[in-house]
Design an enzyme around this catalytic site. Sequence first.
Site, mmCIF file in Angstrom:
data_model
loop_
_atom_site.group_PDB
_atom_site.id
_atom_site.type_symbol
_atom_site.label_atom_id
_atom_site.label_comp_id
_atom_site.label_asym_id
_atom_site.label_seq_id
_atom_site.Cartn_x
_atom_site.Cartn_y
_atom_site.Cartn_z
ATOM 1 N N TYR A 71 42.548 -68.068 64.015
ATOM 2 C CA TYR A 71 42.050 -67.205 62.926
ATOM 3 C C TYR A 71 42.058 -65.715 63.267
ATOM 4 O O TYR A 71 41.219 -64.970 62.767
ATOM 5 C CB TYR A 71 40.627 -67.606 62.498
ATOM 6 N N HIS A 72 43.012 -65.252 64.067
ATOM 7 C CA HIS A 72 42.998 -63.855 64.488
ATOM 8 C C HIS A 72 44.316 -63.130 64.213
ATOM 9 O O HIS A 72 44.872 -62.505 65.125
ATOM 10 C CB HIS A 72 42.670 -63.774 65.986
ATOM 11 N N PRO A 73 44.858 -63.166 62.994
ATOM 12 C CA PRO A 73 46.104 -62.439 62.736
ATOM 13 C C PRO A 73 45.905 -60.929 62.807
ATOM 14 O O PRO A 73 44.910 -60.402 62.305
ATOM 15 C CB PRO A 73 46.479 -62.879 61.320
#
Length: 539
Positions: free
Chosen positions: A468-470
């Site tokens: 969940y870290h784009p």
Amino acid sequence: MSEKFDYVIVGAGSAGCVLAARLSEDKNVSVCLIEAGGNDNSAFVQMPAGVAASVPYGINSWHYQTVPQANLNNRCGFVPRGKVLGGSSSINAMVYIRGNRWDFDNWAAQGNHGWDYYSLLPYFIKAETNHSINNEFHGSNGPLQVNELQTPSPVNQYFLKGCAEQGIALNSDINGVNQEGARLSQVTQHNGERCSAAKAYLTPNLSRPNLTVMTKVQVEKLIVTDNTVTALRVNHKNRRRIINASKEVIVSAGAINSPQLLMLSGIGDKDALKKLGIEPTLHLPGVGQNLQDHLTVVPLYRAKTSAGTFGISLPGAMQMTTQTYQWFKNRTGDLTSNFAESHAFFSIDNDAPAPEIQMEFVIGLVDDHSRKLHWGHGYSVHASLMRPKSRGSVTLKDNNPKSAPLIDPNYLDHPDDLTTLLAGLKQTLSVLESSAFNEIKGEMIYPLDKNNDEQLIEFIRSTADTEYHPVGTCKMGSKDDELSVVDSELKVHGLANLRVVDASIMPTIITGNTNASVIAIAEKAADLIKLERSQPADQ
């Protein structure tokens, strides 16, 4: 219908909430904050354990997916992004990790003056009130409340002891002198509730007369006149409006939606835009490129007892009923959990400048983002690759603002990524199979042999997905860098009155969860804007 403000901020996520609060401190300027989602007063947001429903079921989320990933057996990955006041800080696991000091020094080494660790540290400190760590690295008077877990599960001790058995020592402050080591999670919570960016920065300031917050409003396009962004076209309940910005438009829609909005506005690769019927405003080929994300792989174990874990069982249902009542009554109990209750950082290569793998220990059988359920109780670990060498992209499907963009993280495109993640998975299994877990360890949901590389690689290809870290899709860099979109003041190259402030500006991904760093980025951006406003016009 037309409205006018000094500053218009697109996106009320972590960065947007900070900017709205800081810029509206000046009573002489008007600030408008626009959010596509709704308000954040739902229990799914305020209850920490609500993350278990928000992420898998698309509550308050854009709920995107990737294009098929060639190196992950052509699977489509999951890309949940916050669609609510607070953005992803209202649906995340609340872990407070800043990244490694090397990450920011590396940004500066790439030519981004003022973005080294010691230049950013004052903004981490300014943002934070840390209720348990008091040293020169932490703040005690900031809006963002950082606490220890209120009711950590005793099962975490098996993980921490397992780490110690494998040479990963306890670390009392992974945001301090040294990041490597293991620790119970510090979380952005306070008094049993989530402390999102909205709760910290926006809610206390909603009564300011110079701050306007619009929810459920979709920004469709930036309006550019003579290389200057002057306004936005928005859609509210299928009615279009124009919102004018006399000073600046600040795009803070995140690593997926910020490049999407720029491209819809004609800012991007001119040839790609023309093919979609979009008239180019500015040829800026880096828009949407340089996408990076933390890829994670998750081994899961059943537990011999239901105590201390979340699960699907009769005791689990009874526990959930009791704990739900307890949380609503006095904001205490198991539902103050963020599930990812402890974590550890370690390196595979002793010469690595910062830890290469992060483990997050989860007190439940969290399989496929909790979209795949298993009867019973257990625990799992997210083993994540911290600094991938692979690069992906965000592009447009068509010229319709309502269409989801095409998201291609291009996971494992660089061979070193698979090599490092495989080694990280092996070390993770060594921790989970250590004698520390003997008292609780049951069977694996997906049996793995840590000595069988072929099996482990197939497990990665068939199950690995986003942590969940784009980041990185509006890269900060000099004009000489063909992929850069903004300069070191976060101004878009070639356009006046337009900045991008969010995770998309990161040149390279950081070592750890991204939310704390996005808040610090926005704190610094607010100061840059204020400094520019205070200078004489001829400077």
